[in-house]
Write a protein that holds these residues in place. Structure first.
Motif, short mmCIF file in Angstrom:
data_model
loop_
_atom_site.label_atom_id
_atom_site.label_comp_id
_atom_site.label_asym_id
_atom_site.label_seq_id
_atom_site.Cartn_x
_atom_site.Cartn_y
_atom_site.Cartn_z
N VAL A 99 2.40 9.04 3.24
CA VAL A 99 2.40 8.24 4.28
C VAL A 99 2.51 6.74 4.63
O VAL A 99 3.11 6.46 5.53
CB VAL A 99 1.34 9.26 4.85
CG1 VAL A 99 0.92 8.65 6.56
CG2 VAL A 99 0.59 10.33 4.75
N LEU A 100 1.96 6.23 3.55
CA LEU A 100 2.01 5.00 2.88
C LEU A 100 3.35 4.53 2.08
O LEU A 100 2.84 5.06 0.94
CB LEU A 100 0.53 4.19 2.88
CG LEU A 100 0.08 3.48 4.60
CD1 LEU A 100 -1.24 3.30 3.82
CD2 LEU A 100 0.57 3.84 5.82
N PRO A 119 -8.36 6.70 0.41
CA PRO A 119 -7.52 6.05 -0.85
C PRO A 119 -6.26 5.56 -1.12
O PRO A 119 -5.54 6.47 -0.22
CB PRO A 119 -7.43 7.24 -1.86
CG PRO A 119 -7.70 9.07 -1.04
CD PRO A 119 -7.39 8.37 0.11
N LEU A 120 -5.34 4.73 -1.42
CA LEU A 120 -4.93 4.00 -2.21
C LEU A 120 -3.75 4.77 -3.52
O LEU A 120 -4.58 4.79 -4.02
CB LEU A 120 -4.01 2.94 -1.94
CG LEU A 120 -4.82 2.29 -0.58
CD1 LEU A 120 -4.63 0.44 -1.31
CD2 LEU A 120 -3.72 2.71 0.37
N THR A 121 -2.40 4.86 -3.53
CA THR A 121 -2.41 5.78 -4.33
C THR A 121 -1.45 4.25 -5.36
O THR A 121 -1.34 4.47 -6.42
CB THR A 121 -0.80 6.60 -4.40
OG1 THR A 121 -0.43 6.19 -3.26
CG2 THR A 121 -1.67 8.14 -3.68
N PRO A 142 6.42 4.02 15.40
CA PRO A 142 5.90 5.34 16.13
C PRO A 142 5.16 5.70 15.38
O PRO A 142 4.60 5.55 14.78
CB PRO A 142 8.37 5.19 16.07
CG PRO A 142 7.91 4.58 15.34
CD PRO A 142 7.23 3.37 14.99
N ASN A 143 5.13 7.45 16.38
CA ASN A 143 4.46 8.43 15.75
C ASN A 143 4.65 8.58 14.34
O ASN A 143 5.95 8.36 14.52
CB ASN A 143 4.38 8.97 17.02
CG ASN A 143 3.00 8.98 18.48
OD1 ASN A 143 2.68 8.71 17.48
ND2 ASN A 143 3.92 9.83 19.03
N GLY A 144 3.64 8.75 13.78
CA GLY A 144 4.32 8.94 12.50
C GLY A 144 4.39 7.55 11.27
O GLY A 144 4.44 8.37 10.47
N ALA A 145 4.10 6.85 11.67
CA ALA A 145 4.63 5.28 11.27
C ALA A 145 3.58 5.42 9.95
O ALA A 145 3.67 4.37 8.76
CB ALA A 145 4.89 4.40 11.49
N GLY A 146 2.57 5.72 10.17
CA GLY A 146 1.19 4.93 9.22
C GLY A 146 -0.12 4.69 10.17
O GLY A 146 -0.45 4.67 8.66
N LYS A 147 0.27 4.04 11.04
CA LYS A 147 -0.55 3.47 11.58
C LYS A 147 -2.45 3.35 11.28
O LYS A 147 -2.85 2.47 10.00
CB LYS A 147 -0.49 3.03 13.29
CG LYS A 147 0.82 2.30 13.37
CD LYS A 147 0.85 3.04 14.68
CE LYS A 147 0.52 3.71 16.00
NZ LYS A 147 1.84 4.63 15.81
N ALA A 199 0.70 -1.32 0.00
CA ALA A 199 -0.06 0.10 -0.10
C ALA A 199 1.23 1.00 -0.08
O ALA A 199 1.90 1.24 0.63
CB ALA A 199 -1.02 0.17 1.25
N HIS A 200 0.55 2.13 -0.99
CA HIS A 200 0.78 3.56 -1.00
C HIS A 200 0.01 4.35 -0.88
O HIS A 200 -0.80 3.94 -1.24
CB HIS A 200 1.49 3.87 -1.91
CG HIS A 200 2.92 2.75 -1.90
ND1 HIS A 200 3.16 2.03 -2.52
CD2 HIS A 200 4.21 3.63 -2.26
CE1 HIS A 200 4.42 1.12 -2.61
NE2 HIS A 200 5.55 1.91 -2.91
N ALA A 201 0.02 5.65 -0.21
CA ALA A 201 -0.89 6.66 -0.09
C ALA A 201 0.04 8.27 0.40
O ALA A 201 0.97 7.94 0.55
CB ALA A 201 -2.07 6.32 1.15
#
Lengths: 255, 332
Positions: free
Chosen positions: A19-20, A55-57, A38-43, A10-12
């Motif tokens: 983010v992903l 949405p995913l790119t 960690p914070n900002g990892a994209g969870k 997944a890429h987003a």
């Protein structure tokens, strides 16, 4: 076991930021999977993307075997319950009516019965008729969990359901989610407490900068190397009474 | 019987009583014999006063108030914000676009054509509502919708001011001004026929949107994942509030505070449920406006008080009081 939720490469993006960036995981019926990082990892984004809410790119999210973005809202709602991190409740509804929102397609009475059972399950059955604005943050969090448990879906995805709760409530929430998984449902939960993740999850997925850095049995996925490179921790797993326990100290910023 | 049903019945009874009083009382006092004559012979003098002057005026006040109460309740649910209202704060701007279109029609001298001003007001509301629906399809954050509504409202307000500015005659300006102040004076059954069907359609649309409005209590994210079609709900809710606000403006001009205060007055009785709030809010709005119009008529002033002026004078302090009490419950 049936795979109920799957995220593949997944890429987003949010705004300009990626983010992903190659996240993957899967959740099967009967297992509890913890999403750590960690914070900002994209969870949160990974969780939302898996449910078809972001949405995913690139890559694909599958919910109950079908591509999430091709499902109708109704189908998505029938396949997964979602407990967001945001715990604000706009109006002062009684707890039982908030919980009953988990079953919008049932008749009023059936939804209320399910809602009462779920409130009992999370230990706030006695507050069923109290307005949520008159409750403590912890009580409100339980009501919202009861709402998610009321959803008649085979999968439950919860975004940091224990953040800001006292230790007793944290354990209660995770015990209920664990019981869900043991009863044959699938549970995906994002967690910051790695010890609790190791104790309650069947598998842990570690996200780092939008990509899956490790995945597997909790203490294997959260290996000393991952704890060091992803979490910046010098840590070892100890065997405690209730399962593995992480003894950790912070590494200095530069290694 | 649920609390909401009891409330609706009580409000319905109060409304019927208020209509009765508003039809009975007026500037011209009648004797018992004249009332009897009015009832037995509607074509008689007293009959005409009661059935062709007071009754349609009171019914107009009821329907306009109900439309505003409904529009306010729908907007507050949709925006998850107890301050949303069709008029006062300009939130959603529908009343403003509606008023602009109607003011344009008056200045262009179309007021003489029956239904022209009303049609223009509804057209303005449709344009405003349409813009909001297009925007809501692109951004989901209620804050964005509120800010866009405020911008729309300000722009429509500026254009309305421009109409005054460029108006060819002071008479036309006065006419627009008079209309903007809001009133149900001299309204006939024709006006009732304008607002009633629009209100019915708006009520139907709002009812369809109500499960979604209730789900929005949990926030945008949880609502989106609930299985309900939130996109459809948003269109229905915006269309309902635009139609209701537009029809109110079409018949009575701009009347503030009813859309803000009516949902507040009944919210506690339905325990905050934005889905169950719609009917009692409409009834309370109707009741408020019938009573307000009766008081505006009966106050011994040389010039009759305009209804919009009266609701603002009474409504603003009342609203401040309600807001003060309700503040502890708000989750803003």
């Amino acid at each position: 076991m049936t795979v109920l939720l799957e995220l593949e490469n997944a890429h987003a993006r949010i705004g300009g930021a990626e983010v992903l960036n190659g996240a993957f995981f899967s959740v099967r019926a009967g297992e509890l999977v913890a999403l750590c990082g960690p914070n900002g990892a994209g969870k949160s984004t990974a969780l939302r993307a898996a449910l078809g809410l972001a949405p995913l790119t690139q890559g694909v999210a599958r919910l109950g075997g079908d591509e999430a973005r091709r499902l109708s809202e109704r189908q998505r709602g029938e396949r997964a319950a979602y407990l967001p991190q945001d715990r604000s409740i706009a109006w002062n509804l009684p707890a039982v009516e908030v919980a009953a929102l988990g079953a919008p397609f049932l008749t009023g009475q059936a939804a209320v019965e399910r809602a009462r059972a779920a409130l009992d399950e999370v230990g706030v059955g006695h507050l069923a008729d109290r307005g949520v604005a008159e409750m403590s943050g912890g009580e409100r969090a339980r009501v919202l969990l009861a709402r998610a448990l009321t959803v008649p879906a085979p999968l439950l995805a919860a975004d940091e359901p224990i953040a800001g709760l006292d230790p007793d409530a944290q354990l209660l929430v995770l015990e209920r989610l664990r019981a869900r998984a043991d009863a044959g449902r699938a549970v995906l939960v994002s967690l910051h407490d790695l010890s609790l993740a190791a104790r309650f999850a069947d598998r842990v997925v570690v996200l780092d900068q939008g990509r899956t850095a490790a995945e597997g049995a909790p203490t294997a996925a959260l290996s000393p190397r991952i704890l060091k490179t992803v979490f910046n921790l010098d840590a070892v797993w100890l065997e405690a009474l209730d399962g593995p326990w992480l003894a950790a100290r912070r590494l200095s910023p530069h290694g | 019987m649920t609390g909401a049903t009891r409330l609706n019945i009580a409000l319905g009874l109060a409304l019927a009583a208020a209509l009765g009083v508003a039809t009975t009382l007026g500037e011209t006092a009648f004797s018992a014999a004249q009332y009897a004559q009015a009832l037995s012979d509607p074509a008689s003098g007293p009959g005409e006063v009661l059935w062709l002057v007071r009754a349609p005026r009171a019914v107009c006040a009821l329907l306009v108030g109900a439309a505003l109460g409904l529009a306010g309740a729908v907007m507050q649910g949709l925006l998850r914000n107890p301050l949303a209202e069709p008029g006062v704060l300009g939130v959603l701007g529908v009343s403003a676009t509606s008023a602009l279109a109607a003011a344009t029609a008056i200045v262009l001298g179309l007021a003489a054509i029956p239904g022209a001003v009303e049609s223009a007001a509804l057209f303005g509301a449709a344009v405003g509502g349409g813009l909001l629906i297009v925007l809501a399809a692109r951004v989901r954050a209620p804050e964005a919708l509120i800010l866009f509504g405020v911008a729309l409202s300000s722009f429509a307000g500026a254009l309305t001011a421009l109409i005054f500015n460029l108006s060819p005659s002071p008479i036309a300006s006065a006419e627009v001004m008079n209309w903007l102040l809001g009133s149900v004076e001299n309204r006939s059954w024709n006006d009732v026929a304008w607002v009633a069907p629009a209100l019915l359609i708006a009520a139907f649309l709002a009812r369809e949107a109500s499960p979604g409005l209730r789900m929005l209590t949990l926030g945008e994210e949880a609502a989106r994942a609930s299985g309900l079609s939130m996109g459809r709900m948003r269109v229905l809710a915006l269309a309902a509030s635009a139609l209701a606000a537009g029809s109110a403006v079409a018949v009575a001009g701009v009347i503030g505070f009813v859309g803000l205060a009516a949902p507040h007055l009944v919210r506690a009785a339905v325990r905050g449920d934005p889905g169950r709030l719609l009917a009692p809010s409409a009834l309370a709005g109707g009741l408020m406006l019938v009573v307000a119009d009766l008081m505006a008529r009966m106050l011994p002033t040389d010039q009759e008080l305009k209804l919009g002026v009266f609701t603002a004078l009474v409504g603003a302090p009342l609203f401040a009081l309600i807001a003060w009490r309700a503040a502890r419950e708000w989750r803003l």
